[in-house]
Scaffold this active site. Structure first.
Site, PDB file in Angstrom:
ATOM      1  N   ASP A  41      -3.658   1.703  -3.066  1.00 55.86           N
ATOM      2  CA  ASP A  41      -3.053   1.467  -1.761  1.00 55.86           C
ATOM      3  C   ASP A  41      -1.562   1.171  -1.898  1.00 55.86           C
ATOM      4  O   ASP A  41      -0.856   1.014  -0.894  1.00 55.86           O
ATOM      5  CB  ASP A  41      -3.772   0.357  -1.001  1.00 55.86           C
ATOM      6  CG  ASP A  41      -3.746  -0.981  -1.713  1.00 55.86           C
ATOM      7  OD1 ASP A  41      -3.192  -1.074  -2.817  1.00 55.86           O
ATOM      8  OD2 ASP A  41      -4.295  -1.952  -1.141  1.00 55.86           O
ATOM      9  N   SER A  42      -1.061   1.181  -3.137  1.00 58.46           N
ATOM     10  CA  SER A  42       0.383   1.168  -3.370  1.00 58.46           C
ATOM     11  C   SER A  42       1.052   2.382  -2.746  1.00 58.46           C
ATOM     12  O   SER A  42       2.280   2.420  -2.629  1.00 58.46           O
ATOM     13  CB  SER A  42       0.684   1.121  -4.873  1.00 58.46           C
ATOM     14  OG  SER A  42      -0.063   2.098  -5.581  1.00 58.46           O
ATOM     15  N   ASP A  80      -8.767   2.852  -3.998  1.00 51.85           N
ATOM     16  CA  ASP A  80      -8.676   1.487  -3.473  1.00 51.85           C
ATOM     17  C   ASP A  80      -9.323   1.392  -2.101  1.00 51.85           C
ATOM     18  O   ASP A  80      -9.142   2.277  -1.255  1.00 51.85           O
ATOM     19  CB  ASP A  80      -7.208   1.070  -3.327  1.00 51.85           C
ATOM     20  CG  ASP A  80      -6.689   0.302  -4.524  1.00 51.85           C
ATOM     21  OD1 ASP A  80      -7.506  -0.256  -5.285  1.00 51.85           O
ATOM     22  OD2 ASP A  80      -5.458   0.248  -4.697  1.00 51.85           O
ATOM     23  N   LYS A 110     -12.179   0.429  -5.714  1.00 54.35           N
ATOM     24  CA  LYS A 110     -11.601  -0.802  -6.264  1.00 54.35           C
ATOM     25  C   LYS A 110     -11.294  -1.764  -5.138  1.00 54.35           C
ATOM     26  O   LYS A 110     -10.865  -1.349  -4.059  1.00 54.35           O
ATOM     27  CB  LYS A 110     -10.325  -0.517  -7.060  1.00 54.35           C
ATOM     28  CG  LYS A 110      -9.719  -1.773  -7.722  1.00 54.35           C
ATOM     29  CD  LYS A 110      -8.540  -1.435  -8.620  1.00 54.35           C
ATOM     30  CE  LYS A 110      -7.260  -1.230  -7.854  1.00 54.35           C
ATOM     31  NZ  LYS A 110      -6.787  -2.470  -7.171  1.00 54.35           N
ATOM     32  N   GLU A 112      -9.777  -6.026  -4.407  1.00 51.81           N
ATOM     33  CA  GLU A 112      -9.082  -7.172  -4.982  1.00 51.81           C
ATOM     34  C   GLU A 112      -9.811  -8.470  -4.678  1.00 51.81           C
ATOM     35  O   GLU A 112     -10.396  -8.649  -3.604  1.00 51.81           O
ATOM     36  CB  GLU A 112      -7.664  -7.263  -4.413  1.00 51.81           C
ATOM     37  CG  GLU A 112      -6.784  -6.075  -4.755  1.00 51.81           C
ATOM     38  CD  GLU A 112      -5.394  -6.180  -4.153  1.00 51.81           C
ATOM     39  OE1 GLU A 112      -4.608  -5.218  -4.322  1.00 51.81           O
ATOM     40  OE2 GLU A 112      -5.074  -7.216  -3.526  1.00 51.81           O
ATOM     41  N   GLU A 180      -3.661  -8.043 -13.254  1.00 55.93           N
ATOM     42  CA  GLU A 180      -2.284  -7.735 -12.859  1.00 55.93           C
ATOM     43  C   GLU A 180      -1.393  -8.969 -12.923  1.00 55.93           C
ATOM     44  O   GLU A 180      -1.708 -10.022 -12.348  1.00 55.93           O
ATOM     45  CB  GLU A 180      -2.224  -7.146 -11.449  1.00 55.93           C
ATOM     46  CG  GLU A 180      -0.802  -6.827 -11.017  1.00 55.93           C
ATOM     47  CD  GLU A 180      -0.700  -5.979  -9.773  1.00 55.93           C
ATOM     48  OE1 GLU A 180       0.437  -5.682  -9.344  1.00 55.93           O
ATOM     49  OE2 GLU A 180      -1.750  -5.599  -9.216  1.00 55.93           O
TER      50      GLU A 180
END
Length: 273
Positions: A41-42, A80, A110, A112, A180
């Site tokens: 999602d970057s 993501d 993925k 977080e 990260e």
């Protein structure tokens, strides 16, 4: 050939992961022989121009994930789950994860964090056949609550929570955990404690693999190099110079040349006068 999860778990070499957001990105990553591609999602920052990843939608991730899969049909693909898509209940998260898998052809999703709510989602997805990559340390989706984009796990409390979060994600069924922006020694300890692979970004050399944002790796953005990345090319500078040269040649009427133009017979043209 695409590597399976058991093959990734048993890899004797560090795993190589890069981000990709479109067909050319997937094509180049696969041709380079990476082990995994992350449609991160970057893309909100590096492709869509947002200041954070928070505005990225499920539709955005599916749209870009499809393009990457077309470019990289034989590489393990992780997509993501964007902010808000796995925080509204297990059933809703399962529905959205299935959409990602079905519509993009991804091999895993993925997410977080390691809150009880996230762990419940990870457990449910993995028990129902959706592979999950976990993520601890700096979490861009909720970075504001962490005090901004800065290193995590430097004090007793956050270091312990990072370690415990990684262990909890493994226990919930995550087959891999991204670490990260945490101290290298903490990442080493977590990697030693987990049975599943760790993939680091700004987490030192002792992780089981590494991931980089392709735009950082290629130098698509000029300026100061990020501490957590290494610039392997200056694509941004080359691109800017090439476009500037094209603009100059157009203005001097040096482009297009005869080689770039099509011709017609004189008698056909004469009939138009």
């Amino acid at each position: 050939m695409k590597r399976s999860i058991p093959e990734l778990l048993q890899s004797e070499q560090p795993l190589v992961m890069v981000t990709a957001y479109d067909y050319p990105g997937g094509l180049h990553a696969e041709a380079a022989g990476v082990d995994l591609i992350l449609v991160g999602d970057s893309l909100g920052n590096v492709v869509l121009g947002y200041e954070s990843t928070a505005p990225v939608t499920l539709g955005d991730m599916i749209h870009h994930g499809k393009a990457v899969r077309r470019g990289a049909p034989q590489t393990f693909l992780v997509v993501d789950m964007p902010f808000g898509t796995y925080h509204t209940g297990v059933t809703d998260a399962m529905r959205k994860a299935v959409r990602i898998i079905q519509e993009t052809g991804a091999d895993a999703v993925k997410m977080e964090g390691s809150t009880p709510e996230v762990l419940q989602v990870v457990d449910t997805l993995t028990r129902n056949g959706v592979p999950v990559v976990g993520h601890v340390g700096l979490m861009p989706q909720t970075a504001t609550a962490q005090g901004g984009l800065r290193v995590q796990g430097k004090d007793d409390d956050t270091a312990r929570r990072t370690l415990e979060g990684a262990l909890a994600l493994e226990a919930a069924g995550a087959f891999c955990v991204v670490l990260e922006a945490i101290p290298a020694r903490l990442a080493k300890l977590i990697t030693e404690r987990l049975r599943v692979p760790t993939i680091g970004i700004g987490a030192g050399i002792n992780c089981d693999g590494q991931v980089l944002v392709t735009h950082d790796l290629l130098g698509i953005y000029e300026g100061e190099e990020k501490k957590i990345a290494r610039r392997y090319a200056e694509v941004g500078r080359v691109s800017r110079e090439a476009i500037a040269q094209y603009a100059a040649e157009v203005r001097r009427r040096e482009f297009p040349t005869r080689e770039n133009s099509f011709v017609m017979k004189d008698d056909v043209l004469d009939k138009l006068y």
